[in-house]
Design a protein around this motif. Structure first.
Motif, PDB file in Angstrom:
ATOM      1  N   LYS A 145       0.821  -1.218   0.000  1.00 34.86           N
ATOM      2  CA  LYS A 145       0.000   0.000   0.000  1.00 34.86           C
ATOM      3  C   LYS A 145       0.853   1.266   0.000  1.00 34.86           C
ATOM      4  CE  LYS A 145      -4.246  -1.957   1.748  1.00 34.86           C
ATOM      5  NZ  LYS A 145      -4.956  -1.805   0.479  1.00 34.86           N
ATOM      6  N   ARG A 146       2.077   1.189   0.479  1.00 33.22           N
ATOM      7  CA  ARG A 146       2.981   2.345   0.410  1.00 33.22           C
ATOM      8  C   ARG A 146       3.397   2.605  -1.041  1.00 33.22           C
ATOM      9  NH1 ARG A 146       5.049   4.176   5.314  1.00 33.22           N
ATOM     10  NH2 ARG A 146       4.649   2.797   7.069  1.00 33.22           N
ATOM     11  N   CYS A 147       3.339   1.579  -1.858  1.00 34.95           N
ATOM     12  CA  CYS A 147       3.647   1.712  -3.282  1.00 34.95           C
ATOM     13  C   CYS A 147       2.412   2.196  -4.046  1.00 34.95           C
ATOM     14  CB  CYS A 147       4.115   0.361  -3.818  1.00 34.95           C
ATOM     15  SG  CYS A 147       4.391   0.306  -5.582  1.00 34.95           S
ATOM     16  N   ASN A 148       1.265   1.586  -3.737  1.00 34.90           N
ATOM     17  CA  ASN A 148      -0.004   1.925  -4.385  1.00 34.90           C
ATOM     18  C   ASN A 148      -1.113   1.639  -3.379  1.00 34.90           C
ATOM     19  OD1 ASN A 148      -2.445   1.873  -5.800  1.00 34.90           O
ATOM     20  ND2 ASN A 148      -1.522   0.990  -7.638  1.00 34.90           N
ATOM     21  N   PRO A 149      -1.854   2.655  -2.950  1.00 32.08           N
ATOM     22  CA  PRO A 149      -2.895   2.446  -1.927  1.00 32.08           C
ATOM     23  C   PRO A 149      -3.979   1.454  -2.334  1.00 32.08           C
ATOM     24  CG  PRO A 149      -2.574   4.801  -2.378  1.00 32.08           C
ATOM     25  CD  PRO A 149      -1.724   4.048  -3.341  1.00 32.08           C
ATOM     26  N   ASP A 150      -4.081   1.156  -3.630  1.00 35.34           N
ATOM     27  CA  ASP A 150      -5.098   0.218  -4.102  1.00 35.34           C
ATOM     28  C   ASP A 150      -4.631  -1.238  -4.056  1.00 35.34           C
ATOM     29  OD1 ASP A 150      -6.902   2.282  -4.677  1.00 35.34           O
ATOM     30  OD2 ASP A 150      -5.983   2.605  -6.641  1.00 35.34           O
ATOM     31  N   PHE A 151      -3.361  -1.470  -3.793  1.00 31.57           N
ATOM     32  CA  PHE A 151      -2.841  -2.837  -3.748  1.00 31.57           C
ATOM     33  C   PHE A 151      -3.328  -3.572  -2.498  1.00 31.57           C
ATOM     34  CE2 PHE A 151       1.299  -2.124  -6.364  1.00 31.57           C
ATOM     35  CZ  PHE A 151       0.609  -2.369  -7.536  1.00 31.57           C
ATOM     36  N   PHE A 152      -3.578  -4.861  -2.667  1.00 35.30           N
ATOM     37  CA  PHE A 152      -3.868  -5.759  -1.549  1.00 35.30           C
ATOM     38  C   PHE A 152      -3.342  -7.140  -1.917  1.00 35.30           C
ATOM     39  CE2 PHE A 152      -7.430  -6.213  -4.395  1.00 35.30           C
ATOM     40  CZ  PHE A 152      -7.734  -7.567  -4.371  1.00 35.30           C
ATOM     41  N   VAL A 153      -3.055  -7.972  -0.908  1.00 38.91           N
ATOM     42  CA  VAL A 153      -2.579  -9.328  -1.162  1.00 38.91           C
ATOM     43  C   VAL A 153      -3.777 -10.158  -1.612  1.00 38.91           C
ATOM     44  CG1 VAL A 153      -1.576 -11.409  -0.150  1.00 38.91           C
ATOM     45  CG2 VAL A 153      -0.691  -9.163   0.504  1.00 38.91           C
ATOM     46  N   GLU A 154      -3.674 -10.688  -2.817  1.00 35.89           N
ATOM     47  CA  GLU A 154      -4.724 -11.526  -3.406  1.00 35.89           C
ATOM     48  C   GLU A 154      -4.603 -12.939  -2.843  1.00 35.89           C
ATOM     49  OE1 GLU A 154      -7.954 -12.131  -5.643  1.00 35.89           O
ATOM     50  OE2 GLU A 154      -6.790 -10.402  -6.295  1.00 35.89           O
TER      51      GLU A 154
END
Length: 180
Positions: free
Chosen positions: A36-45
């Motif tokens: 999330k520090r790279c992209n706030p929309d990222f999450f572990v799938e």
């Protein structure tokens, strides 16, 4: 507003384990915080996909967390191949197989590895997918640009430890390319 972006996480635990004293139960949360520090929309799938031998203390620790980690076991090789260790080859092929499945689903991929055979393969895969990489602190800065985004996995230096992936830190700033 952008939509959430899942990240398939492949952890080559055989070649890059967590720091001594680190609580494995908080690993998935720390990785997601770092993403999330790279992209706030990222999450572990889904679950973290752990690649390594199906024996020993590391394997035993991972099997205790079936809700967070999916084990992708490989044979326990102790012999040498013509060019490199057979375990290196098995890890590279297994990571490649998982990566190709994720590629078919247009996934973002994070590979956590200290195996330079795996890291070399990522250089080729990066053309087609958004590849992220977490590396050992001892890695040469020359390998940082291999992936689209790179983190340090962990650090023995207490001042740097907070900025590493296992502690939810952000990625390494991009290394400027020197044209010559």
């Amino acid at each position: 507003m952008s939509s959430p972006a899942g990240v398939t996480v492949i952890w080559d635990y055989q070649y890059y384990w967590i720091p001594h004293g680190y609580d494995l139960r908080s690993l998935k949360t720390s990785i997601e915080t770092a993403l999330k520090r790279c992209n706030p929309d990222f999450f572990v799938e889904g679950k973290l996909i752990a690649v390594g031998t199906a024996t020993g203390d590391k394997h035993q620790a991972i099997t205790m967390l079936p809700d967070d980690i999916e084990l992708s076991p490989m044979p326990d090789y102790h012999t040498r191949g013509p060019d490199r260790d057979l375990a290196d080859q098995a890890a590279t092929f297994l990571v490649m197989e998982i990566t190709m499945k994720a590629l078919a689903n247009r996934a973002n991929i994070l590979v956590i590895s200290g195996n330079y055979d795996v890291i070399g393969a990522i250089k080729e895969w990066r053309r087609d997918i958004f590849m992220m990489l977490a590396l050992p602190e001892s890695s040469s800065p020359s390998v940082y640009p291999i992936a689209n985004v790179t983190w340090l996995w962990s650090s023995e230096d207490p001042e740097r430890a907070a900025t590493t992936m296992v502690n939810g830190g952000g990625p390494i700033p991009p290394v400027p390319r020197i044209s010559g």
